[in-house]
Scaffold this motif. Structure first.
Motif, PDB file in Angstrom:
ATOM      1  N   PHE A 347      46.128  35.918  35.889  1.00  0.00           N
ATOM      2  CA  PHE A 347      44.847  36.567  36.196  1.00  0.00           C
ATOM      3  C   PHE A 347      43.838  35.658  36.902  1.00  0.00           C
ATOM      4  O   PHE A 347      43.138  36.115  37.825  1.00  0.00           O
ATOM      5  CB  PHE A 347      44.227  37.161  34.927  1.00  0.00           C
ATOM      6  N   LEU A 351      41.651  36.642  40.275  1.00  0.00           N
ATOM      7  CA  LEU A 351      40.187  36.595  40.413  1.00  0.00           C
ATOM      8  C   LEU A 351      39.760  35.938  41.720  1.00  0.00           C
ATOM      9  O   LEU A 351      38.826  36.381  42.388  1.00  0.00           O
ATOM     10  CB  LEU A 351      39.576  35.846  39.226  1.00  0.00           C
ATOM     11  N   ASN A 356      36.099  37.393  42.322  1.00  0.00           N
ATOM     12  CA  ASN A 356      35.539  37.706  41.000  1.00  0.00           C
ATOM     13  C   ASN A 356      34.883  39.092  40.914  1.00  0.00           C
ATOM     14  O   ASN A 356      34.119  39.357  39.996  1.00  0.00           O
ATOM     15  CB  ASN A 356      34.521  36.651  40.570  1.00  0.00           C
ATOM     16  N   ILE A 358      35.132  42.292  39.830  1.00  0.00           N
ATOM     17  CA  ILE A 358      35.826  43.238  38.952  1.00  0.00           C
ATOM     18  C   ILE A 358      35.340  44.663  39.196  1.00  0.00           C
ATOM     19  O   ILE A 358      36.132  45.622  39.185  1.00  0.00           O
ATOM     20  CB  ILE A 358      35.590  42.866  37.471  1.00  0.00           C
ATOM     21  N   THR A 361      37.203  46.694  41.980  1.00  0.00           N
ATOM     22  CA  THR A 361      38.643  46.452  41.981  1.00  0.00           C
ATOM     23  C   THR A 361      39.340  47.453  41.073  1.00  0.00           C
ATOM     24  O   THR A 361      38.881  47.723  39.966  1.00  0.00           O
ATOM     25  CB  THR A 361      38.966  45.023  41.500  1.00  0.00           C
ATOM     26  N   PHE A 363      42.994  48.094  39.201  1.00  0.00           N
ATOM     27  CA  PHE A 363      44.196  47.396  38.763  1.00  0.00           C
ATOM     28  C   PHE A 363      45.299  48.403  38.451  1.00  0.00           C
ATOM     29  O   PHE A 363      45.063  49.416  37.796  1.00  0.00           O
ATOM     30  CB  PHE A 363      43.917  46.567  37.509  1.00  0.00           C
ATOM     31  N   ARG A 378      45.576  43.399  32.109  1.00  0.00           N
ATOM     32  CA  ARG A 378      44.466  44.256  31.669  1.00  0.00           C
ATOM     33  C   ARG A 378      43.634  43.567  30.584  1.00  0.00           C
ATOM     34  O   ARG A 378      42.400  43.565  30.645  1.00  0.00           O
ATOM     35  CB  ARG A 378      45.051  45.570  31.151  1.00  0.00           C
ATOM     36  N   ALA A 381      41.535  40.890  32.122  1.00  0.00           N
ATOM     37  CA  ALA A 381      40.392  41.444  32.862  1.00  0.00           C
ATOM     38  C   ALA A 381      39.284  41.869  31.914  1.00  0.00           C
ATOM     39  O   ALA A 381      38.094  41.636  32.174  1.00  0.00           O
ATOM     40  CB  ALA A 381      40.852  42.622  33.719  1.00  0.00           C
ATOM     41  N   TYR A 384      37.605  38.753  30.524  1.00  0.00           N
ATOM     42  CA  TYR A 384      36.752  38.141  31.543  1.00  0.00           C
ATOM     43  C   TYR A 384      35.435  38.900  31.660  1.00  0.00           C
ATOM     44  O   TYR A 384      34.350  38.290  31.693  1.00  0.00           O
ATOM     45  CB  TYR A 384      37.470  38.139  32.892  1.00  0.00           C
ATOM     46  N   PRO A 413      36.608  47.318  33.403  1.00  0.00           N
ATOM     47  CA  PRO A 413      37.524  47.239  34.543  1.00  0.00           C
ATOM     48  C   PRO A 413      38.188  48.588  34.777  1.00  0.00           C
ATOM     49  O   PRO A 413      38.323  49.404  33.863  1.00  0.00           O
ATOM     50  CB  PRO A 413      38.544  46.180  34.103  1.00  0.00           C
TER      51      PRO A 413
END
Length: 632
Positions: A347, A351, A356, A358, A361, A363, A378, A381, A384, A413
């Motif tokens: 991950f 990033l 960075n 998120i 984005t 996924f 996941r 993410a 983070y 996310p």
């Protein structure tokens, strides 16, 4: 995995330790062993769908009674076909003798496949034709029960030619040069040799030939036979064998490349290539299942004695990490967590590719086996973003309103299922352009989720050839009009051929290798290829243990990122509008995620046996000389 690769194979063995009447009384069926074999094989169908076979042995039957039964199939659904054939034989017999259905003694004498010892195999044909003759188990027949041998395995030998020549030197005339035949004949030779010595000893003790046979069966030293047989073997193997009188063995290679697990109690001994298969079929806890140690053999004598014995000196353990990444079923407790960790650990690289961002984005993953690593990605993410949220709230202190805090906490996310594998499309047109267009529709996509300002991150198990990515997946993802497509491989770059059972034999097939060639050309370093070729040729006359992998020099001038960037450039066609990035797992994080299975030769070129270095050098020679063939 988007690039389908094949792998050989899966084994299953069941040894019933009680008389068959016991299983009929306790479980209601004399077919207890057969039923368990069906489940063991079906639960390992992921390991081979080109062929399947089963052999059974009856104990203590009268001369003139068939005591070995074998059935093999290379049909479209071979496991089902094998057991359909078995059922037909048994049903036909019941139709002719309906009064014998409950007569176990009669069935033992007359019905095939009802036995005390079973060996099953599922096969992917990574080498040779997919004819029925290539399907395991293999059978070496003799009128002496203790000389009859049945062999099946999950293995590839790197030195098949040498093993073949060894047989010729002892006076044999092998009918094939395949490693299965050479291995079986080698074991058979030492069974014959040991039997002859035992008979001469018993003859001196005053026994007749007839009296000697059962005593030979008791005294036959499987450990000694396997030690002599395996002396020159170089490869990865989990090999199972049955002797006609009832002894059995499973031998694992000294580096632990190929997997083998077993379970035993007072009723049964069972062996399989995968641990959760035994857990499920026999409903036993994970702690009761043992791994056959590298270089060791599980030996089961006809009298039921079970032992593990060292056959070859153990090498540094290099269990195949691809088993964990892709081939083995993800229902194994450890494998599931390992695959999640692969997604987590890659991950940070993701990033960087999305700056960075998120929020903008989406996924997703390429079905089906990348799903578990997707869950790990996941989790990473979410973790983070949680840290980001905490920092914003703490830094905001009292200036943040309740509404703003609620808004911050609500952000999450975006995880979606975007790529959908469609029903397998048949390429009914021979024209290349038409075929490519059909391949482009193997996957479908979910519309209406991705915005033109979004990054699209999609994770795959591994990127081997890149063919499906280029011709299908990236094209269909581009229809969603993302700003950027980031394709993530949970495995590192595949740079070197496998020679222990995975269908990755030719250097020119690997997109990482082709990317390195492009970089060498662009940087005016093509002379390196000439130097590598010269080095490979000069080493051909050396012994295996003296050979070094010369092909690593092809990659040395470039960083992992340079090769990944070149791969991305090669996968993006002129019709793709989105920016395309490729992210590969690092070898360091691979080992962190899968600490107990360090076999990584296809990524690093660090082969676990001497024969691997010969194979990789020969593979380069084939590439350089334009020979589109295997190196082993």
């Amino acid at each position: 995995m988007s690039d389908a690769i094949k792998h050989e194979c899966g084994i299953a063995m069941v040894r019933l330790l009680k008389p068959l009447q016991f299983y009929k009384d306790k479980y209601g069926s004399a077919f207890y062993g057969l039923n368990k074999m069906y489940l063991l094989m079906e639960k390992q169908h992921n390991r081979g769908q080109d062929g399947a076979g089963l052999a059974s042995i009856k104990f203590n039957v009268q001369p003139g009674t068939r005591y070995i039964s074998r059935v093999r199939s290379n049909a479209n659904q071979p496991i089902q076909d094998v057991f359909a054939k078995i059922n037909k034989r048994l049903n036909d017999l019941n139709a002719v003798f309906p009064d014998k259905k409950e007569d176990l003694e009669w069935q033992l004498e007359n019905a095939p496949y009802i036995g005390n010892l079973y060996l099953g195999h599922v096969r992917y044909g990574t080498f040779g034709s997919n004819s029925i003759e290539s399907v395991h188990p293999f059978l070496r027949q003799s009128n002496w029960m203790h000389k009859s041998l049945i062999v099946a395995g999950n293995f590839n030998m790197t030195n098949s030619k040498r093993l073949f020549n060894d047989l010729v030197e002892i006076g044999q005339h092998p009918k094939e040069m395949t490693d299965t035949v050479t291995v079986m004949e080698k074991i058979g030779h030492f069974i014959d040799d040991e039997t002859a010595k035992l008979y001469q000893q018993l003859k001196k003790e005053g026994y007749s030939k007839k009296e000697a046979s059962p005593i030979i069966e008791e005294r036959l030293n499987l450990k000694k036979i396997l030690k002599k047989s395996a002396k020159n073997w170089d490869g990865g193997y989990a090999m199972a064998g049955l002797l006609g009188h009832g002894d059995a063995f499973v031998l694992r290679d000294p580096a632990g490349i190929r997997p083998a697990f077993y379970y035993s109690d007072d009723e049964v001994v069972v062996v399989a290539s995968e641990r959760p298969v035994i857990q499920t079929v026999f409903n036993v806890p994970i702690k009761k299942i043992k791994e056959i140690k590298p270089g060791n053999a599980l030996l089961i004598k006809k009298n039921g004695t079970i032992s593990t014995n060292k056959i070859k000196e153990t090498l540094p353990k290099k269990s195949c990490s691809f088993e964990r990444i892709y081939f083995s079923r993800g229902s194994d407790a450890d494998i599931y967590q390992e695959r999640k960790n692969l997604g987590k650990f890659v991950f940070p690289q993701i990033l960087k590719k999305i700056d960075n961002d998120i929020k903008n984005t989406v996924f997703s993953y390429i079905p089906n086996t990348a799903e578990t690593s997707y869950y790990g990605m996941r989790e990473a993410a979410i973790d983070y973003l949680s840290v980001q949220k905490t920092d914003i709230i703490l830094n905001g202190k009292r200036s943040l309103s309740a509404e703003k805090v609620t808004e911050i906490l609500a952000e999450s996310p975006r995880f979606e299922k975007l790529a959908i594998k469609d029903a397998k499309l048949r390429t009914f047109i021979a024209d290349d352009n038409s075929r490519d267009d059909l391949v482009g529709h193997v996957y479908d996509v979910t519309y209406g989720i991705v915005k033109s300002t979004d990054n699209l991150v999609i994770i795959d198990d591994s990127i081997v050839r890149g063919t499906t990515l280029k011709k299908s997946i990236i094209k269909i993802l581009d229809r969603l009009h993302p700003k950027k497509i980031v394709v993530v491989s949970s495995a590192p770059q595949i740079r070197y051929p496998d020679c222990y059972g995975i269908d990755m034999a030719k250097l020119g097939d690997f997109i990482a290798f082709r990317a390195a060639l492009e970089l060498l050309k662009q940087t005016n370093q093509n002379h390196i290829l000439d130097e590598v070729y010269k080095d490979c040729k000069q080493q051909q006359l050396l012994e295996d243990n003296e050979i070094k992998n010369a092909v690593t020099k092809v990659y040395e001038p470039f960083s992992n990122e340079q090769i990944s960037d070149k791969i991305a450039e090669m996968l993006k066609t002129s019709t793709i509008n989105a920016e395309v990035e490729i992210v590969y797992q690092t070898v360091e994080n691979l080992h962190k995620a899968i600490p107990d299975h360090l076999g990584d030769w296809y990524f690093t070129g660090d082969y676990p046996t001497p024969g691997g270095n010969r194979v990789v050098n020969d593979a380069f020679i084939n590439f350089y000389e334009g020979n589109n063939k295997r190196a082993y």
